[in-house]
Each structure stands twice: as structure tokens, then as C-alpha cells.
Design a protein around this motif. Structure first.
Motif, PDB file in Angstrom:
ATOM      1  N   UNK A 148       0.827  -1.211   0.000  1.00  0.00           N
ATOM      2  CA  UNK A 148       0.000   0.000   0.000  1.00  0.00           C
ATOM      3  C   UNK A 148       0.858   1.258   0.000  1.00  0.00           C
ATOM      4  N   UNK A 149       0.410   2.224  -0.772  1.00  0.00           N
ATOM      5  CA  UNK A 149       1.021   3.558  -0.741  1.00  0.00           C
ATOM      6  C   UNK A 149       0.219   4.373   0.261  1.00  0.00           C
ATOM      7  N   UNK A 150       0.890   4.931   1.246  1.00  0.00           N
ATOM      8  CA  UNK A 150       0.195   5.577   2.356  1.00  0.00           C
ATOM      9  C   UNK A 150       0.474   7.070   2.414  1.00  0.00           C
ATOM     10  N   UNK A 151      -0.516   7.803   2.876  1.00  0.00           N
ATOM     11  CA  UNK A 151      -0.382   9.232   3.126  1.00  0.00           C
ATOM     12  C   UNK A 151      -0.619   9.454   4.618  1.00  0.00           C
ATOM     13  N   UNK A 152       0.223  10.233   5.258  1.00  0.00           N
ATOM     14  CA  UNK A 152       0.045  10.558   6.672  1.00  0.00           C
ATOM     15  C   UNK A 152      -0.866  11.774   6.750  1.00  0.00           C
ATOM     16  N   UNK A 153      -1.983  11.602   7.430  1.00  0.00           N
ATOM     17  CA  UNK A 153      -2.950  12.683   7.579  1.00  0.00           C
ATOM     18  C   UNK A 153      -2.575  13.596   8.751  1.00  0.00           C
TER      19      UNK A 153
END
Length: 67
Positions: A38-43
Motif C-alpha cells: 500500500x502507498x500511504x499518506x500521513x494525515x
């Protein structure tokens, strides 16, 4: 009509002695949830001293999978 796909935000609570240790622990939990590729973005990410030891911090990090 039923919606089966929608964005999820995962919040994980981790601890560590350094920012890098906290980041790695949080990332490992997020990949376990979303999948290893998974490619993740930190919110958001917030850390605080636990008061237990000189260099012991707890952080809450929110991730979202990139669509």
C-alpha cells in the motif's frame, strides 16, 4: 445502493525513543492493516512524552491509503 469502497483513515498509537523509531513503528502497523504494497499518506501525527522515562514518547499517527 450500497457503497462498498470508501476511504478509511487508520489511527495507530505507537511508542518509541526517537522520531525515526516512532515513524517505523507506525508505518509497520499501517502496512499490516492496508497491505504490504500500500502507498500511504500521513494525515496527521502527534507525539508526546509519556513521563515514564527520559526518552520515551507516545504518538498517534493517522494514515490513509492513496487511491
Amino acid at each position: 445502493m450500497s457503497v462498498t469502497r470508501f476511504p478509511l483513515t487508520l489511527r495507530v498509537t505507537v511508542s518509541g525513543a526517537t522520531p525515526d523509531e516512532i515513524r517505523e513503528n507506525a508505518r509497520a502497523q499501517a502496512l499490516e492493516f492496508f497491505g504490504p504494497d500500500a502507498e500511504l499518506d500521513v494525515m496527521s501525527a502527534e507525539a508526546e512524552w509519556t513521563g515514564e522515562h527520559d526518552k520515551h514518547y507516545r504518538a498517534i499517527v493517522a494514515f490513509r491509503r492513496v487511491a
